[in-house]
Design a protein around this motif. Structure first.
Motif, PDB file in Angstrom:
ATOM      1  N   MET A   1       0.814  -1.096   0.046  1.00 54.16           N
ATOM      2  CA  MET A   1       0.027  -0.073   0.032  1.00 54.16           C
ATOM      3  C   MET A   1       0.990   1.092   0.260  1.00 54.16           C
ATOM      4  O   MET A   1       1.394   1.526   0.883  1.00 54.16           O
ATOM      5  CB  MET A   1      -0.895  -0.144   1.188  1.00 54.16           C
ATOM      6  N   ASN A   2       1.172   1.788  -1.143  1.00 56.36           N
ATOM      7  CA  ASN A   2       1.901   2.996  -1.188  1.00 56.36           C
ATOM      8  C   ASN A   2       1.124   4.177  -1.298  1.00 56.36           C
ATOM      9  O   ASN A   2      -0.011   4.475  -1.511  1.00 56.36           O
ATOM     10  CB  ASN A   2       2.516   3.017  -2.533  1.00 56.36           C
ATOM     11  N   MET A   3       1.734   5.239  -0.372  1.00 58.15           N
ATOM     12  CA  MET A   3       0.895   6.575  -0.138  1.00 58.15           C
ATOM     13  C   MET A   3       1.915   7.649  -0.406  1.00 58.15           C
ATOM     14  O   MET A   3       3.244   7.516   0.150  1.00 58.15           O
ATOM     15  CB  MET A   3       0.472   6.701   1.340  1.00 58.15           C
ATOM     16  N   ARG A   4       1.787   8.515  -0.861  1.00 56.19           N
ATOM     17  CA  ARG A   4       2.376   9.916  -0.918  1.00 56.19           C
ATOM     18  C   ARG A   4       2.459  10.850   0.210  1.00 56.19           C
ATOM     19  O   ARG A   4       1.231  11.279   0.393  1.00 56.19           O
ATOM     20  CB  ARG A   4       2.379  10.658  -2.369  1.00 56.19           C
ATOM     21  N   VAL A   5       3.484  10.914   1.088  1.00 60.73           N
ATOM     22  CA  VAL A   5       3.362  11.968   2.171  1.00 60.73           C
ATOM     23  C   VAL A   5       3.974  13.140   2.044  1.00 60.73           C
ATOM     24  O   VAL A   5       5.204  13.065   1.670  1.00 60.73           O
ATOM     25  CB  VAL A   5       3.928  11.088   3.393  1.00 60.73           C
ATOM     26  N   LEU A   6       3.477  14.284   1.958  1.00 61.50           N
ATOM     27  CA  LEU A   6       4.103  15.635   1.909  1.00 61.50           C
ATOM     28  C   LEU A   6       4.333  16.434   3.236  1.00 61.50           C
ATOM     29  O   LEU A   6       3.324  16.146   3.997  1.00 61.50           O
ATOM     30  CB  LEU A   6       3.338  16.505   1.124  1.00 61.50           C
ATOM     31  N   TYR A   7       5.496  16.884   3.608  1.00 69.45           N
ATOM     32  CA  TYR A   7       5.596  17.381   4.877  1.00 69.45           C
ATOM     33  C   TYR A   7       5.820  19.166   4.515  1.00 69.45           C
ATOM     34  O   TYR A   7       6.558  19.417   3.498  1.00 69.45           O
ATOM     35  CB  TYR A   7       6.917  17.202   5.538  1.00 69.45           C
ATOM     36  N   PHE A   8       5.300  19.815   5.555  1.00 67.61           N
ATOM     37  CA  PHE A   8       5.073  21.323   5.204  1.00 67.61           C
ATOM     38  C   PHE A   8       5.981  22.187   6.290  1.00 67.61           C
ATOM     39  O   PHE A   8       5.639  21.745   7.620  1.00 67.61           O
ATOM     40  CB  PHE A   8       3.980  22.027   4.789  1.00 67.61           C
ATOM     41  N   ALA A   9       6.403  23.369   5.879  1.00 66.36           N
ATOM     42  CA  ALA A   9       6.894  24.459   7.052  1.00 66.36           C
ATOM     43  C   ALA A   9       8.067  23.401   8.012  1.00 66.36           C
ATOM     44  O   ALA A   9       8.806  22.956   7.593  1.00 66.36           O
ATOM     45  CB  ALA A   9       5.727  24.791   7.663  1.00 66.36           C
ATOM     46  N   TRP A  10       7.582  23.718   9.268  1.00 58.17           N
ATOM     47  CA  TRP A  10       8.769  23.154  10.245  1.00 58.17           C
ATOM     48  C   TRP A  10       8.704  21.636  10.361  1.00 58.17           C
ATOM     49  O   TRP A  10       9.648  20.947  10.533  1.00 58.17           O
ATOM     50  CB  TRP A  10       8.567  23.880  11.628  1.00 58.17           C
ATOM     51  N   LEU A  11       7.656  21.038   9.707  1.00 59.35           N
ATOM     52  CA  LEU A  11       7.545  19.533   9.824  1.00 59.35           C
ATOM     53  C   LEU A  11       8.545  19.115   8.694  1.00 59.35           C
ATOM     54  O   LEU A  11       9.463  18.138   9.010  1.00 59.35           O
ATOM     55  CB  LEU A  11       6.136  19.101   9.486  1.00 59.35           C
ATOM     56  N   ARG A  12       8.667  19.757   7.504  1.00 57.85           N
ATOM     57  CA  ARG A  12       9.581  19.332   6.473  1.00 57.85           C
ATOM     58  C   ARG A  12      11.105  19.436   7.041  1.00 57.85           C
ATOM     59  O   ARG A  12      11.894  18.658   6.852  1.00 57.85           O
ATOM     60  CB  ARG A  12       9.355  20.352   5.374  1.00 57.85           C
ATOM     61  N   GLU A  13      11.338  20.601   7.816  1.00 53.47           N
ATOM     62  CA  GLU A  13      12.515  20.813   8.368  1.00 53.47           C
ATOM     63  C   GLU A  13      12.902  19.959   9.423  1.00 53.47           C
ATOM     64  O   GLU A  13      13.950  19.452   9.427  1.00 53.47           O
ATOM     65  CB  GLU A  13      12.621  22.348   9.235  1.00 53.47           C
ATOM     66  N   ARG A  14      12.088  19.404  10.043  1.00 54.17           N
ATOM     67  CA  ARG A  14      12.331  18.421  11.081  1.00 54.17           C
ATOM     68  C   ARG A  14      12.558  16.970  10.724  1.00 54.17           C
ATOM     69  O   ARG A  14      13.346  16.303  11.275  1.00 54.17           O
ATOM     70  CB  ARG A  14      11.328  18.534  12.440  1.00 54.17           C
ATOM     71  N   VAL A  15      11.730  16.311   9.679  1.00 62.06           N
ATOM     72  CA  VAL A  15      11.698  15.260   9.021  1.00 62.06           C
ATOM     73  C   VAL A  15      13.030  15.151   8.154  1.00 62.06           C
ATOM     74  O   VAL A  15      13.690  14.260   7.947  1.00 62.06           O
ATOM     75  CB  VAL A  15      10.621  14.967   8.460  1.00 62.06           C
ATOM     76  N   GLY A  16      13.321  16.409   7.383  1.00 58.93           N
ATOM     77  CA  GLY A  16      14.561  16.309   6.685  1.00 58.93           C
ATOM     78  C   GLY A  16      13.905  16.137   5.181  1.00 58.93           C
ATOM     79  O   GLY A  16      14.701  15.945   4.362  1.00 58.93           O
ATOM     80  N   LEU A  17      12.666  16.215   4.979  1.00 59.82           N
ATOM     81  CA  LEU A  17      12.089  15.626   3.487  1.00 59.82           C
ATOM     82  C   LEU A  17      10.875  16.613   3.333  1.00 59.82           C
ATOM     83  O   LEU A  17      10.132  16.811   4.218  1.00 59.82           O
ATOM     84  CB  LEU A  17      11.573  14.292   3.585  1.00 59.82           C
ATOM     85  N   ALA A  18      10.754  16.870   1.958  1.00 58.85           N
ATOM     86  CA  ALA A  18       9.505  17.642   1.501  1.00 58.85           C
ATOM     87  C   ALA A  18       8.428  16.482   1.255  1.00 58.85           C
ATOM     88  O   ALA A  18       7.416  16.881   1.621  1.00 58.85           O
ATOM     89  CB  ALA A  18       9.960  18.523   0.260  1.00 58.85           C
ATOM     90  N   GLU A  19       8.955  15.340   0.804  1.00 61.20           N
ATOM     91  CA  GLU A  19       7.825  14.158   0.374  1.00 61.20           C
ATOM     92  C   GLU A  19       8.591  13.055   0.334  1.00 61.20           C
ATOM     93  O   GLU A  19       9.572  13.026   0.312  1.00 61.20           O
ATOM     94  CB  GLU A  19       7.267  14.713  -0.810  1.00 61.20           C
ATOM     95  N   GLU A  20       7.818  12.121   0.570  1.00 61.14           N
ATOM     96  CA  GLU A  20       8.414  10.663   0.497  1.00 61.14           C
ATOM     97  C   GLU A  20       7.202   9.652  -0.003  1.00 61.14           C
ATOM     98  O   GLU A  20       5.964   9.935   0.182  1.00 61.14           O
ATOM     99  CB  GLU A  20       9.109  10.063   1.540  1.00 61.14           C
ATOM    100  N   THR A  21       7.303   8.302  -0.400  1.00 54.57           N
ATOM    101  CA  THR A  21       6.556   7.555  -0.877  1.00 54.57           C
ATOM    102  C   THR A  21       6.532   6.434   0.461  1.00 54.57           C
ATOM    103  O   THR A  21       7.853   5.790   0.559  1.00 54.57           O
ATOM    104  CB  THR A  21       6.466   7.079  -2.176  1.00 54.57           C
ATOM    105  N   VAL A  22       5.575   6.238   1.037  1.00 55.49           N
ATOM    106  CA  VAL A  22       5.619   5.114   2.001  1.00 55.49           C
ATOM    107  C   VAL A  22       4.497   3.943   1.782  1.00 55.49           C
ATOM    108  O   VAL A  22       3.694   4.249   1.059  1.00 55.49           O
ATOM    109  CB  VAL A  22       5.259   5.811   3.568  1.00 55.49           C
ATOM    110  N   SER A  23       5.159   2.861   2.328  1.00 56.10           N
ATOM    111  CA  SER A  23       4.294   1.554   2.318  1.00 56.10           C
ATOM    112  C   SER A  23       4.043   1.213   3.758  1.00 56.10           C
ATOM    113  O   SER A  23       4.514   0.349   4.399  1.00 56.10           O
ATOM    114  CB  SER A  23       4.869   0.603   1.628  1.00 56.10           C
ATOM    115  N   PRO A  24       3.044   1.943   4.408  1.00 54.51           N
ATOM    116  CA  PRO A  24       2.626   1.552   5.728  1.00 54.51           C
ATOM    117  C   PRO A  24       2.127  -0.162   5.671  1.00 54.51           C
ATOM    118  O   PRO A  24       1.318  -0.745   4.838  1.00 54.51           O
ATOM    119  CB  PRO A  24       1.415   2.441   6.003  1.00 54.51           C
TER     120      PRO A  24
END
Length: 85
Positions: A1-24
């Motif tokens: 199950m792939n999903m595209r996850v986008l991170y914005f603002a300070w979340l992007r800075e803390r995670v270190g990614l603007a987006e990623e594809t995940v398979s939960p």
């Protein structure tokens, strides 16, 4: 199950990614489940998502509550609360 996850603002800075594809795993069925699973992926995710009450989520560009279902192919945006004036 792939999903595209986008991170914005300070979340992007803390995670270190603007987006990623995940398979939960299959037990991830809601926004809350996804946030919990993301937090389990490592220290940067735990720190960024430590307080789910201060982040907002959109599923396929619509605001979503914690009990909103998620599924394969969804685009999940995670961002801090938005204020305007």
């Amino acid at each position: 199950m792939n999903m595209r996850v986008l991170y914005f603002a300070w979340l992007r800075e803390r995670v270190g990614l603007a987006e990623e594809t995940v398979s939960p795993p299959p037990e991830v069925r809601t926004v809350a489940d996804l946030i919990t699973w993301l937090r389990s992926r490592g220290e940067v995710y735990e720190a960024a998502l430590a307080d789910p009450s201060i982040v907002r989520v959109a599923v396929n560009q619509d605001y979503a509550r914690p009990d909103h279902p998620v599924q394969a192919g969804d685009e999940i945006a995670i961002f801090p609360p938005v204020t305007g004036g």
